[in-house]
Scaffold this active site. Structure first.
Site, mmCIF file in Angstrom:
data_model
loop_
_atom_site.group_PDB
_atom_site.id
_atom_site.type_symbol
_atom_site.label_atom_id
_atom_site.label_comp_id
_atom_site.label_asym_id
_atom_site.label_seq_id
_atom_site.Cartn_x
_atom_site.Cartn_y
_atom_site.Cartn_z
ATOM 1 N N SER A 1 -5.765 -27.893 0.438
ATOM 2 C CA SER A 1 -6.538 -28.467 1.536
ATOM 3 C C SER A 1 -7.928 -28.802 1.046
ATOM 4 C CB SER A 1 -6.639 -27.472 2.700
ATOM 5 O OG SER A 1 -7.576 -27.899 3.674
ATOM 6 N N TYR B 1 -8.193 -18.984 5.528
ATOM 7 C CA TYR B 1 -7.404 -20.171 5.199
ATOM 8 C C TYR B 1 -8.027 -20.899 4.005
ATOM 9 C CZ TYR B 1 -5.356 -24.837 5.728
ATOM 10 O OH TYR B 1 -4.716 -26.039 5.512
#
Length: 246
Positions: A144, A158
Site C-alpha cells: 500500500s 496497517y
C-alpha cells in the site's frame, strides 16, 4: 495429437470484493482456475467462479492458515501452483471509523493486523513453495502507499504491516528466485472500492491524474506480474496510484 495446454491456477486471498474480485474476473477471463480464500463461507451465488475452488480460512489464525494450506495442496492434483496473490488485509478502526494511531492501537490489534497482513503471506508462500517451484510460478504481495508515508486514513498497524510486507517481498525475491519463483508487490493508492474513507475526495484533488484508480487497473497489474510479460521482473514494488508517490 498434441495435448491441450495445461490450465493455469492462481491462489488469491481476500477475493470477495474490491481489488480481489476484480482480480478474479481478470484471471477468469483469461482462462485461469482461481482458488479463492476468504473468511466467509462460499455464498449461494458465488461471485468468483467454481464453488469447489473456495477455501474458507481465517488468516488471522496461524493454525487455521496451516490447515488451509493442506486443503489447497489437495486441490492441486498436478502439484503445480502458477500464482499466489496475497491480497487479504485488515485495518481496524476506532469509534466512528476513527484512524488508530500508534498510541491508540492495542497490542492485540497490532498482532492481529500483522498476522493477516504480514505473516499469512509468508506462511502461504513457504507452505506451497514446492507447488510454486513445480510451476515456475510467481507471487504478488499487495502492499500500500500507506507503507511508505503516514496516511490520513490508514492506521499505524496497517501501514507498518504493509511496509514490512514490502521488505519481505525483497527478501522473498532473493530467496525464491534461485528456485525459479518470482516475487513482486503492487502498491495501490486511492482505489475506488467500497472501503474508501470519507474525505478521500480531498486526496484525489492532489493527485497528478486527478482521479481514483479502478480495481480493474490494479488487477491488470497483478496479471502482468504473474505472466510471461514480466518474466525478468522480481523484487519490484509497482506503484499504482496515479502519481501519488511523486
Amino acid at each position: 495429437m498434441s495435448e491441450p495446454p495445461r490450465r493455469r491456477t492462481m491462489l488469491l486471498t481476500g477475493a470477495s470484493r474490491g481489488i480481489g474480485h476484480a482480480t478474479v474476473k481478470r484471471f477468469a477471463s483469461a482462462g485461469w482456475r482461481i482458488i479463492a480464500c476468504s473468511r466467509q463461507p462460499v455464498p449461494e451465488v458465488c461471485p468468483w467462479g467454481d464453488r469447489e475452488d473456495h477455501v474458507q480460512v481465517d488468516l488471522g489464525d496461524p493454525e487455521d492458515t496451516l490447515r488451509a494450506i493442506e486443503v489447497i495442496r489437495e486441490r492441486l492434483p498436478d502439484g503445480k501452483l502458477d500464482a499466489l496473490v496475497n491480497n487479504a488485509g485488515i485495518s481496524p478502526k476506532g469509534e466512528a471509523g476513527k484512524r488508530l494511531g500508534a498510541i491508540e492501537t492495542s497490542v492485540g490489534d497490532w498482532q492481529q493486523v500483522f498476522q493477516v497482513n504480514f505473516f499469512a503471506p509468508i506462511m502461504l508462500a513457504r507452505g506451497l513453495i514446492e507447488e510454486l517451484k513445480a510451476a515456475r510460478g510467481a507471487v504478488v504481495n499487495v502492499t500500500s502507499i500507506a507503507g511508505s508515508r503516514v496516511h490520513p486514513f490508514a492506521g499505524a498497524a496497517y501501514a507498518t504491516s504493509k511496509a514490512a510486507l514490502a521488505a519481505l517481498t525483497r527478501e522473498m525475491a532473493a530467496d525464491f528466485g534461485p528456485e525459479g519463483v518470482r516475487v513482486n508487490a503492487i502498491s495501490p493508492g486511492e482505489i475506488d472500492t467500497a472501503i474508501l474513507s470519507p474525505g478521500t475526495d480531498k486526496i484525489v484533488g492532489t493527485l497528478p491524474m486527478r482521479r481514483l484508480g479502478t480495481p480493474d487497473e490494479v488487477a491488470k497489474a497483478v496479471y502482468f506480474l504473474v505472466t510471461e510479460a514480466s518474466s525478468y521482473v522480481t523484487g519490484a514494488e509497482l506503484h499504482i496510484n496515479g502519481g501519488q508517490h511523486v
